[in-house]
Design an enzyme around this catalytic site. Structure first.
Site, PDB file in Angstrom:
ATOM      1  N   LYS A   1       0.683  -1.100  -0.061  1.00 32.02           N
ATOM      2  CA  LYS A   1      -0.062  -0.003  -0.059  1.00 32.02           C
ATOM      3  C   LYS A   1       0.928   1.227  -0.021  1.00 32.02           C
ATOM      4  O   LYS A   1       1.504   1.438   0.909  1.00 32.02           O
ATOM      5  CB  LYS A   1      -0.994   0.075   1.263  1.00 32.02           C
ATOM      6  CG  LYS A   1      -1.843   1.372   1.470  1.00 32.02           C
ATOM      7  CD  LYS A   1      -2.828   1.280   2.465  1.00 32.02           C
ATOM      8  CE  LYS A   1      -3.394   2.554   2.919  1.00 32.02           C
ATOM      9  NZ  LYS A   1      -4.062   2.497   4.077  1.00 32.02           N
TER      10      LYS A   1
ATOM     11  N   ASP B   1      -2.544  10.146   4.081  1.00 31.34           N
ATOM     12  CA  ASP B   1      -3.908   9.759   4.184  1.00 31.34           C
ATOM     13  C   ASP B   1      -4.590  10.749   5.249  1.00 31.34           C
ATOM     14  O   ASP B   1      -4.405  10.657   6.329  1.00 31.34           O
ATOM     15  CB  ASP B   1      -3.972   8.305   4.831  1.00 31.34           C
ATOM     16  CG  ASP B   1      -5.291   7.847   4.916  1.00 31.34           C
ATOM     17  OD1 ASP B   1      -6.376   8.564   4.344  1.00 31.34           O
ATOM     18  OD2 ASP B   1      -5.558   6.779   5.508  1.00 31.34           O
TER      19      ASP B   1
ATOM     20  N   LYS C   1      -9.936  12.786   8.436  1.00 34.48           N
ATOM     21  CA  LYS C   1      -9.497  12.155   9.804  1.00 34.48           C
ATOM     22  C   LYS C   1      -9.626  13.606  10.837  1.00 34.48           C
ATOM     23  O   LYS C   1      -9.243  14.730  10.486  1.00 34.48           O
ATOM     24  CB  LYS C   1      -8.106  11.653   9.947  1.00 34.48           C
ATOM     25  CG  LYS C   1      -8.093  10.515   9.019  1.00 34.48           C
ATOM     26  CD  LYS C   1      -6.599   9.875   9.114  1.00 34.48           C
ATOM     27  CE  LYS C   1      -6.503   8.724   8.463  1.00 34.48           C
ATOM     28  NZ  LYS C   1      -7.326   7.284   8.773  1.00 34.48           N
TER      29      LYS C   1
ATOM     30  N   ASP D   1       1.503   5.922   5.724  1.00 36.27           N
ATOM     31  CA  ASP D   1       0.597   5.100   5.168  1.00 36.27           C
ATOM     32  C   ASP D   1       1.209   4.379   3.915  1.00 36.27           C
ATOM     33  O   ASP D   1       0.654   3.834   3.297  1.00 36.27           O
ATOM     34  CB  ASP D   1      -0.659   5.882   4.775  1.00 36.27           C
ATOM     35  CG  ASP D   1      -1.867   5.018   5.105  1.00 36.27           C
ATOM     36  OD1 ASP D   1      -1.816   3.922   5.593  1.00 36.27           O
ATOM     37  OD2 ASP D   1      -2.922   5.402   4.517  1.00 36.27           O
TER      38      ASP D   1
ATOM     39  N   ASP E   1     -12.028   7.016   3.650  1.00 34.27           N
ATOM     40  CA  ASP E   1     -10.753   7.027   4.477  1.00 34.27           C
ATOM     41  C   ASP E   1     -10.415   5.318   4.498  1.00 34.27           C
ATOM     42  O   ASP E   1      -9.523   5.024   4.800  1.00 34.27           O
ATOM     43  CB  ASP E   1     -10.967   7.277   5.959  1.00 34.27           C
ATOM     44  CG  ASP E   1     -10.098   7.266   6.938  1.00 34.27           C
ATOM     45  OD1 ASP E   1      -8.667   7.371   6.173  1.00 34.27           O
ATOM     46  OD2 ASP E   1      -9.887   7.692   8.162  1.00 34.27           O
TER      47      ASP E   1
ATOM     48  N   GLU F   1      -9.413   3.715   2.174  1.00 37.17           N
ATOM     49  CA  GLU F   1      -9.072   4.156   0.679  1.00 37.17           C
ATOM     50  C   GLU F   1      -7.787   3.024   0.338  1.00 37.17           C
ATOM     51  O   GLU F   1      -7.746   2.627  -0.965  1.00 37.17           O
ATOM     52  CB  GLU F   1      -8.376   5.434   0.631  1.00 37.17           C
ATOM     53  CG  GLU F   1      -6.772   5.537   0.915  1.00 37.17           C
ATOM     54  CD  GLU F   1      -6.637   5.301   2.513  1.00 37.17           C
ATOM     55  OE1 GLU F   1      -7.462   5.544   3.318  1.00 37.17           O
ATOM     56  OE2 GLU F   1      -5.580   4.945   3.022  1.00 37.17           O
TER      57      GLU F   1
ATOM     58  N   ARG G   1      -7.522  -0.468   0.791  1.00 39.31           N
ATOM     59  CA  ARG G   1      -7.987  -1.492  -0.049  1.00 39.31           C
ATOM     60  C   ARG G   1      -8.536  -1.091  -1.433  1.00 39.31           C
ATOM     61  O   ARG G   1      -8.662  -2.038  -2.333  1.00 39.31           O
ATOM     62  CB  ARG G   1      -9.365  -2.016   0.865  1.00 39.31           C
ATOM     63  CG  ARG G   1     -10.572  -0.956   0.919  1.00 39.31           C
ATOM     64  CD  ARG G   1     -11.529  -1.379   1.973  1.00 39.31           C
ATOM     65  NE  ARG G   1     -11.016  -1.090   3.225  1.00 39.31           N
ATOM     66  CZ  ARG G   1     -11.506  -1.155   4.676  1.00 39.31           C
ATOM     67  NH1 ARG G   1     -12.888  -1.904   4.630  1.00 39.31           N
ATOM     68  NH2 ARG G   1     -11.025  -0.918   5.809  1.00 39.31           N
TER      69      ARG G   1
END
Ligand code: BES
Ligand code: ZN
Ligand code: ZN
Length: 476
Positions: free
Chosen positions: A245, A250, A257, A268, A327, A329, A331
């Site tokens: 990933k 993020d 967030k 991230d 959020d 994101e 996946r």
């Protein structure tokens, strides 16, 4: 800067000695006087393993070995002991040259001890205007058991861990997607890995709707990096595919967030960093393993064009996904890469992602949350490697019932499961895009530490780089 590591055939002057020993007789070389011998004996009696002999301005740092209950604990104790000795050395002495000395004569033990020194010596200094003198310049090694090949292996692995820690520690302003792509290309070229980086246009022509929608709110373009290490005489016909990933930052997107939860989100892309570092080390070590690494990357930001909850995204493989929460994101970008990976017909695919807060809450930073489909034996072996390098695996169930919460009324699936077992429903979402033996690693807990834990420094840990290298080296 990483210290220079070398083998020396003699005990050196002008280096601070750090000695691993079991029997006090082994220390003859240092011409200990009576008082010193008495002192060491007393320490051993008192169960004090770390012993410092002050011969100001010189010091002798000793570590008295005691075997632990399991091999895994034994090696980890040694890494930690080395880290703790190193911090004392840096505190007490001015000299920035250490010689690690093996008077125990057990190869794996001394390897772990030396590894502890090197990993603990890491500092993230790239963004400091004034460099402090807190790192070693040289690590010399004296051992009858470790050979040049072992040191060279240690060096490459340390280089890979440092690389992944650096990438994680760089903030998004220093590592937006174009800079990340550049580093990937440079590392591939340097190590002889074949690399292709798909930019936005190529992703559009491939219809990678997942990566493209997460990228909609960004000012930087996305990419999918495809790296391939395929030397002659590989021992595996079909590749081991690693997917990481690569969310360089993020914010959560429109589901932004709140509170302090955005603070560490430069981490991230830790999955991407570890996957890059792994294939890089495998190439540097010239392992005859066929390995592919795929890195989908973008930031997850918001502007007027950002993808929104309620949107339905058409993924690379045609699956439609209802976005419930922007959020979730990771996946979405990973799913495109997982579907794309089918073209390689993987022997095994492992994805690595800072995917869910649920994984972090479940086991904290002490291990890696994992699930498998059609990969029972590889999972068993991955756990063995996990115990060996102490990047441990905690396997979670992957029962089909967990899929049910991903049903959508208006699309094929949605990107969010129910309130429970968030790390498993996230894994189930990903598994829908796979048809090969598959292991999912959620590293949200151990990827980034808010305070130093022995040789794992505050910030990026580089996990699971050492795990993947060991696992691939030993099993294919
Ligand atoms: N990048 C985060 C997960 C994360 C959390 C990584 C903590 C490292 C430390 C991920 O994209 C995320 O935001 N997950 C959400 C998903 C939720 C909206 C379903 C989460 O876990 O809170
Ligand atoms: Zn997120
Ligand atoms: Zn994320």
């Amino acid at each position: 800067m990483k210290a220079i590591i070398s083998i020396k055939q003699k005990i050196q002057q002008n280096y601070t000695p750090l000695v691993l020993f079991k029997s006090i007789d082994a220390l003859n070389e240092f011409r200990l006087n009576k008082n010193e011998i008495q002192y060491i004996k007393q320490k051993i009696k008192d169960n004090k393993q770390q012993i410092i002999i002050n011969r100001y301005p010189n010091y002798l740092f000793l570590y008295h070995y005691k075997k632990a209950k399991t091999k895994s604990d034994d090696l980890e104790n040694l890494r930690k002991a080395a880290a703790s000795s190193l911090s004392k050395i840096l505190e007490e002495t001015k000299l920035r040259k250490v010689q690690v000395i093996d008077f125990l004569h057990e190869k794996e033990c001394f390897y772990a001890f030396t590894e502890g020194v090197i990993l603990a010596d890491y500092q993230f200094t790239q963004l400091k205007s004034k460099k402090k003198d807190e790192q070693l310049q040289e690590i010399a090694i004296y051992s009858k058991k470790l050979k040049q090949a072992d040191i060279s292996k240690l060096n490459h692995i340390a280089e890979a861990v440092y690389l992944s820690r650096d990438l994680v520690n760089l903030p998004v302003s220093a590592l937006p997607t174009p800079a990340f792509a550049k580093i990937i290309a440079e590392k591939a070229e340097e190590s002889g890995i074949k690399v292709e980086i798909f930019g936005k246009k190529k992703l559009q022509s491939l219809k990678m709707g997942g990566i493209l929608s997460v990228n909609q709110g960004s000012i930087d373009p996305p990419f999918l990096a495809c790296l391939e290490w395929k030397p002659k005489n590989t021992t595996n016909k079909k590749p081991i595919v690693l997917v990481g990933k690569g969310i360089v930052y993020d914010t959560g997107g429109l589901n932004i967030k709140t509170g302090s939860s955005m603070e560490d989100m430069k981490c991230d892309m830790a999955g991407a960093a570890a996957v890059l570092a792994t294939i890089y080390a495998i190439a540097k070590l010239q392992l005859n393993k066929y390995v592919v690494a795929l890195i989908p990357a973008t930031d997850n930001r918001l502007n007027g064009n950002a993808y929104a909850s309620g949107d339905v995204v058409k993924m690379f493989d045609g699956t439609t996904v209802e976005v419930i929460n922007t959020d979730a994101e990771g996946r979405i970008i990973l799913a495109d890469a997982l579907a794309y990976a089918k073209k390689y017909d993987p022997e095994l695919l492992i994805d690595v992602a800072t995917l869910t807060g649920a994984a972090q809450r479940a086991i904290g930073s002490y291990g890696i949350v994992a699930m498998e489909e059609k990969a029972k034996t590889p999972m068993k072996n991955l756990k063995i490697s996990g115990d060996y390098v102490y990047e441990r695996i905690a396997e979670f169930p992957f029962w089909s019932e967990y899929e049910e919460s991903l049903q959508s009324d208006i699309a094929d699936i949605k990107n969010l499961g129910g309130a429970e077992a968030g790390m498993i429903t996230a894994g189930k979402f990903l598994a829908k895009f796979t048809d090969y033996p598959y292991i999912h690693l959620d590293i949200a807990g151990p990827a980034f530490l808010s305070k130093t834990d022995s040789y794992r420094k505050k910030g990026g840990t580089g996990i699971p780089t050492r795990l993947l290298i060991d696992f691939i080296e030993k099993n294919f």
